[in-house]
Scaffold this motif. Sequence first.
Motif, PDB file in Angstrom:
ATOM      1  N   SER A   1     -11.479  -2.695  -0.782  1.00  0.00           N
ATOM      2  CA  SER A   1     -11.652  -1.406  -0.678  1.00  0.00           C
ATOM      3  C   SER A   1     -12.317  -0.678  -1.802  1.00  0.00           C
ATOM      4  N   ASN A   2     -12.103  -0.918  -3.030  1.00  0.00           N
ATOM      5  CA  ASN A   2     -12.740  -0.236  -4.008  1.00  0.00           C
ATOM      6  C   ASN A   2     -14.045  -0.469  -4.316  1.00  0.00           C
TER       7      ASN A   2
ATOM      8  N   SER B   1      -8.265   2.037   4.097  1.00  0.00           N
ATOM      9  CA  SER B   1      -9.305   0.892   4.069  1.00  0.00           C
ATOM     10  C   SER B   1      -8.560  -0.325   3.338  1.00  0.00           C
ATOM     11  N   ARG B   2      -7.688   0.127   2.596  1.00  0.00           N
ATOM     12  CA  ARG B   2      -6.758  -1.276   1.908  1.00  0.00           C
ATOM     13  C   ARG B   2      -5.861  -1.687   3.057  1.00  0.00           C
TER      14      ARG B   2
ATOM     15  N   VAL C   1     -15.614  -0.712   0.469  1.00  0.00           N
ATOM     16  CA  VAL C   1     -15.470   0.231   1.381  1.00  0.00           C
ATOM     17  C   VAL C   1     -15.878   1.632   0.776  1.00  0.00           C
ATOM     18  N   MET C   2     -15.005   1.561  -0.457  1.00  0.00           N
ATOM     19  CA  MET C   2     -15.470   3.120  -0.978  1.00  0.00           C
ATOM     20  C   MET C   2     -16.752   3.525  -1.243  1.00  0.00           C
TER      21      MET C   2
ATOM     22  N   THR D   1       0.872  -1.229  -0.201  1.00  0.00           N
ATOM     23  CA  THR D   1       0.107  -0.144  -0.033  1.00  0.00           C
ATOM     24  C   THR D   1       0.679   1.250   0.017  1.00  0.00           C
TER      25      THR D   1
ATOM     26  N   SER E   1      -7.486  -6.850  -0.829  1.00  0.00           N
ATOM     27  CA  SER E   1      -7.635  -5.488  -0.249  1.00  0.00           C
ATOM     28  C   SER E   1      -8.106  -4.464  -1.497  1.00  0.00           C
ATOM     29  N   THR E   2      -7.612  -4.671  -2.307  1.00  0.00           N
ATOM     30  CA  THR E   2      -7.890  -3.473  -3.592  1.00  0.00           C
ATOM     31  C   THR E   2      -9.491  -3.629  -3.603  1.00  0.00           C
TER      32      THR E   2
ATOM     33  N   SER F   1      -8.186  -3.717   5.125  1.00  0.00           N
ATOM     34  CA  SER F   1      -8.468  -4.944   4.268  1.00  0.00           C
ATOM     35  C   SER F   1      -7.485  -6.080   4.419  1.00  0.00           C
TER      36      SER F   1
ATOM     37  N   VAL G   1      -8.385   5.588   1.176  1.00  0.00           N
ATOM     38  CA  VAL G   1      -8.294   4.638   0.527  1.00  0.00           C
ATOM     39  C   VAL G   1      -7.220   3.742   0.870  1.00  0.00           C
TER      40      VAL G   1
END
Lengths: 893, 122
Positions: free
Chosen positions: A354-355, A383-384, A358-359, A180, A350-351, A387, A380
């Motif tokens: 998060s994308n 959150s990653r 979460v986002m 990250t 996690s990407t 994640s 971002v």
Amino acid sequence: MASLNLLVFVCLGYVAVLFLVAFGAERAAMRGQAAWLRSPMVYTLSLSIYCTAWTFYGAVGYAARSGMEYLTIYIGPSLMMIGWFWAVRKLVRIGRSQNITSIADLISSRYGKSTLLGVLVTGLAVVGTTPYIALQLQSVTLSVASFSVADATVRPLDDQNSTALWVAVGLAFFTVLFGTRNLDANERHHGVVMAIAVEAVVKLFALLAVGVFVVWGIGGGIGATMDRIDASSLGDWQVQPDRWMALSALSAAAFLCLPRMFQVLVVENEDERHLRTAAWAFPLYLLAMSLFVVPIAVVGLDLMPAGTNPDLFVLSVPLAEGRNGLALLSFLGGFSSATSMVIVASIALSTMVSNHIVMPIWLSRQQAGAMVSGDVRNIVILSRRFSIVGVLALGYLYYRISGGSTALAAIGLISFSGVAQFLPALIGGIFWRGANRVGALAGLVTGGLVWLWCLFLPSFGPDVVIPAGTMAEGPFGMGWLKPYALFGIPGLDPLVHGVFWSLSLNALVFVTASVFTFPTPLERLQGAQFVNVFDHTAPTRGWSGGMAQSEDLMIMAQRILGATEAQDLFRRAALDQGLEGYLPEPTPAFLLQLERELAGSVGAATAHAMIAQITGGANISVEDLLAVADETAQIMEHSSQLEAKSAELTRTARQLRTANEKLTALSVQKDAFLSQISHELRTPMTSIRAFSEILRDAEDLEGEAKAKYAGIIHGEAIRLTRLLDDLLDLSVLENGQVRMNIAPGRLSDFLDHAVAATGADRGKLRLHREGREDTVLVTDGDRLAQVFINLIANAQKYCDAPEPTLTIGARAVDGLLMIDFVDNGTGVAPDQQDMIFEKFARVGEQQAGGAGLGLAICREIMARLGGSITYLPGQQGAAFRVTLPLRDAMAAQ
Amino acid sequence: MDKTVLVIEDEPNIIEAISFILSRDGWRVATHSNGVDAVSAVGARKPDLVILDVMLPGRSGYDILRDLRAATETADLPVLMLTARGQTKDREMAESLGASRFMAKPFSNSEVLEAVRDLVRP
């Protein structure tokens, strides 16, 4: 002796080396010295995260249990890389051109940037990957345990869970650190890729080393080892065609669909050309990995006491032989396999989390929009990181719950079949324009449910999730829903059964739903871009800008991309538009570029939503659709048909309008003409009638008056006659019924005739004649003279100069003879110049006795003679130009 | 009786014919031959009747009539309209604008005389 302390020390040392490698690669990449990082070999080696600890250790165990079947795990990806190279290449091209961040992003993006699909794919990926991560933790734990068993000086590790926990924590730390660092997935994780490339070398080297030791150190050479293999139970192994095919297909599908594979294959791809190398080098790598699997398995079965876990032969055989160094190397190989898989898988997951989860949630909670809220970039990244920790925590939990059971070994294939559910939507999405969101959703849900029911839930063992009774009889006694015998078709291997039904139903529902539903405009656009990615890599789908405030976009972009990157992007865009400073016009092209950049950080759906919040243009306009029309053959064809129809309609409408205008004009003309004729006839008739009545009734008239009135009557009668003659003449000329007496003649003769007829040679008007009057013309001389007479008479009547003069000049230009009649009067007012050739058009107030047909007749005559008569403006007097083609005249000479 | 008729007409021969007919009947005849300043000519001469041609150079007889009817002192002035067109449309136009009488050319002399007498009753 390989003490546990040494093991821990080696592990930490190894990880430290990895840190250094990753760190060095990051630094090199940052300084732009990353040319060697971008070599196709690094790319190929990074693909080897396909070979996890499950393959490193498990392949031998698999071979020991099921013979050659383990090969299917290697055959699938090899077939994919060689046979389906074009599909893989297309995937990579799409990923690069659309800034795809994950497989969830690709599917969501393809189907109209659907958030729901993104969530679904992410969810399925997490469910499918978690057991796999648990498997890696287990393998590390087991391998550590096997060392401690062999090492009698150390007390047996009674708490394997703590090993797993420490491994998980360490991996989370490493992944967070290197996974990250960059927000933009497009900037790629150089450090991580380099580290896994190194790990790929370590695990291959370790396995080869063990293999060489087994064949030459224990087996006594190739020949002897082959004899051992023949002698072992592996030699008796029978091929099960259904399992063989299902497993090959499954591993091929997983190769494309596994989130971690997608990450290294598509997202981390530096250069599409690297695929060419990978296409042969990766299968070679797999071949090398599988080379010594059978010998190790056979020797392990021979050497080790019965009941030894064959999954750990790679480790236990060297240990049993007292080769601690080799065992350590082997341990590192397994450790490498496990860590690299966990690192990449958790980055990929996690990407996605998060994308796609979460986002969108965070974004929807930000009522004020992405622009005014806090630093998105931090959110971002945060959150990653969470994640990553969450994914590893899930893996650890799964490991704890499943209790490190042997059932875990089987979970690898079940994981594969879970993520393989993406395949129909993925392949359909990049090859079939008709695939749409509804189809993808329906297919995924169907396939996912079947997978859950037939493969995932039963994998926990009977009575854990699904009661044994249900397994045997189906839920609520519905036999056709038995998890291992759907639709009452028993006898299939459970895995083959589950894979077959889940993928078949998935694909069937996907295709059916796609065929029977309609995609949204955005889906059409994305579909065209994905399917035709090779035809048009340049993106065209546009934002209708204008409403967007560049400054707002800038604020948002800074928060996502980082201030420097965003400013650089905006400055370059402004420069491209020819503007100074940092604020480009929010053109559709720029918005598109910005959206793609943002998509690299937060995924396509989120980026789209963010820009939509600012620009307000969440919907694609018809204009945008049309802009892409030339992109897509189908739309183009359709559009061109529509255009043709539309053009035809326009043409017809124009013709109709013209015809209507003509008819209306004709009707008006006819009315005006009748009215004019009426007037022109009635006026002289009035005088004639009035004076004849006077002559008849008034008896006391003097002779002089009588004569005068009779004269008026006579004059008006002549005028009437002339009018009738002119009308007749005009009518004949207009109808083309007139016969022209074409003969050669000299221009001067015709002019002389006209001058004599008008009496202009004797009157007040002075004549100037100049130019080429000797020209011989082949024409109707009488008619031409009639035109001249008219023009001379007009000058006589209308020229208002004190000393009226008419200049007649003839000259030849470009095969045309031009005869100009220019007088020195006031001429014709500009607004009347167009209408003087119309019938009954008379200029001025005087009634000069004409009916206003003279010039109209002249025009008709000249048209019949193949020439023309026009008014020449700007000649300081009335000026007419008579033009005749000279070619005929010359030819006649 | 010594009443004045103003003939607004552009055709010289027709002017002469009408003048002859009316003056023989005892009318004073004034003439005017273009449309542009016809209204002011009416104001200046204050005739008892106007004979107005429709097709006049410069200005249409209809426009002149409209102006005459709009002005208070000429609103009730008898106007005999002459036209060489003589279509129904022209007659309707003249009537709607307030012409006292409408006559198509060619007219008979006695008709004109009768109309004039009729329109200017003492």
